[in-house]
Scaffold this active site. Structure first.
Site, short mmCIF file in Angstrom:
data_model
loop_
_atom_site.label_atom_id
_atom_site.label_comp_id
_atom_site.label_asym_id
_atom_site.label_seq_id
_atom_site.Cartn_x
_atom_site.Cartn_y
_atom_site.Cartn_z
N ARG A 21 0.83 -1.21 0.00
CA ARG A 21 0.00 0.00 0.00
C ARG A 21 0.86 1.26 0.00
NH1 ARG A 21 -4.22 3.40 2.53
NH2 ARG A 21 -3.37 3.28 4.61
N LYS A 66 11.37 6.66 14.53
CA LYS A 66 11.58 5.67 13.48
C LYS A 66 11.63 6.31 12.08
CE LYS A 66 10.60 2.42 10.42
NZ LYS A 66 10.03 2.58 9.07
N HIS A 81 9.42 -4.86 13.37
CA HIS A 81 10.17 -6.06 12.97
C HIS A 81 11.56 -6.09 13.60
CE1 HIS A 81 7.07 -6.94 10.08
NE2 HIS A 81 7.23 -5.76 9.53
N ARG A 93 -2.18 10.38 7.27
CA ARG A 93 -0.83 10.85 7.00
C ARG A 93 -0.81 12.12 6.15
NH1 ARG A 93 -2.03 5.79 6.28
NH2 ARG A 93 -1.08 4.16 7.56
N ASP A 140 11.87 -0.52 13.83
CA ASP A 140 10.42 -0.66 13.66
C ASP A 140 9.99 -1.92 14.40
OD1 ASP A 140 11.27 -2.77 12.19
OD2 ASP A 140 10.33 -2.18 10.33
N PRO A 199 17.28 2.43 12.20
CA PRO A 199 15.84 2.58 12.44
C PRO A 199 15.27 1.32 13.08
CG PRO A 199 16.41 3.08 10.14
CD PRO A 199 17.60 2.44 10.76
#
Length: 278
Positions: free
Chosen positions: A129, A215, A236, A173, A234, A232
């Site tokens: 996306r 991030k 994960h 956003r 995140d 960074p």
DNA sequence: CGCCAGGCTTCTA
DNA sequence: TAGAAGCATGGC
């Protein structure tokens, strides 16, 4: 490195190596797409190219030798010695496996504004996306190239309204993008200047932007400002760190944490580590 | 259909 | 200072 003009492409060899498929599709840049002939198409700094990798040789189509030196040499980070960096990664078991599996994943030196903007779009979103939103953004507001569009400038973006951004369908956003564009366009944030300051200073400056937290700031610092020591974190990376490196990152990543981050991200994303993905 | 996505801001205790 | 809620949208 050797560069030569072939019939209809610029051939670049002896620069080290690159896993082009992973580098262009591992979630650091969002606009490259591969056609049926395994040719990757993209636009960098308003210049359109198609690139393929054959036997550690890169072939760039549609561009001149000058454009290669002006834009793509730096974009693909061809001046950096990845061999020695990846060799040092071999002191860590997991990174050694990752390098063995994936070859050379390079950090793409993207334009600062494109990186900032892309990672604002990326917040709490999935990669397919994100790509769609950015594609609509370029198609709607970017300058046309031969067969595509450039990334809309901060100045152009700053001239848009919230309603203009409706076509992106980027949800909450949209106002973040506009406020970031205004700060950059008005010079309140000088992205070029951040290329030569510490990553701590980058984070401090970038998080002044509404919608930019740690991030997104760190992604911008790594992918847009040339600081490969940025790391960074995140969801994960947090997970993989908790599992593999509870005591902190291995010493061998020092100074190239951002490159290690890409390997870790790809490991997690592809589920290549036993015990991490349940 | 429901869960989740390369987070961030704001509210609450 | 830490944790939870709310946020738009759509991929899978």
């Amino acid at each position: 490195m050797f560069v030569k003009n072939a019939e209809n492409y610029i051939e670049v060899s002896d620069f080290g190596s690159i896993n082009l498929d992973i580098t262009l599709d591992c979630g650091q840049a969002f606009r490259w797409h591969k056609d049926r002939d395994n040719l990757w198409h993209g636009v960098v700094k308003g210049i359109e190219t198609a690139v393929e990798c054959v036997d550690d040789t890169l072939r760039f189509y549609y561009i001149t030798e000058k454009q290669f030196y002006d834009v793509f040499f730096d974009y693909f980070d061809l001046g950096r010695d990845y061999t020695s960096i990846l060799n040092s990664f071999k002191n860590d078991k997991y990174l050694a496996e990752a390098v063995e599996m994936y070859g050379t994943i390079r950090i793409l030196n993207q334009e600062p504004w494109e990186a900032l903007c892309s990672f604002i779009f990326s917040a709490c979103n999935n990669i397919p996306r994100i790509k769609g939103i950015i594609e609509r953004f370029c198609l709607s507001f970017g300058e046309p190239t031969a067969s595509s569009y450039g990334f809309p400038s901060a100045q152009k973006t700053a001239s848009l309204t919230l309603e203009d951004l409706d076509v992106l369908r980027c949800g909450y956003r949209a106002p973040y993008i506009l406020s970031a564009a205004k700060m950059v366009a008005e010079g309140e944030i000088d992205l070029e200047k951040l290329k030569s300051v510490t990553i701590e200073e980058c984070e401090k400056e970038l998080t002044k932007i509404h919608g930019v937290g740690k991030k997104v700031a760190d992604c911008t610092t790594l992918f847009g400002l040339g600081h490969i020591e940025a790391f960074p974190v995140d969801r994960h990376i947090r997970r993989i760190c908790e599992n593999l490196y509870p005591e902190g990152l291995p010493e061998c990543t020092k100074g190239a944490e951002g490159i290690a981050q890409q390997y870790m991200f790809h490991l997690q994303r592809t589920g290549h580590i036993a015990g991490i993905n349940d």
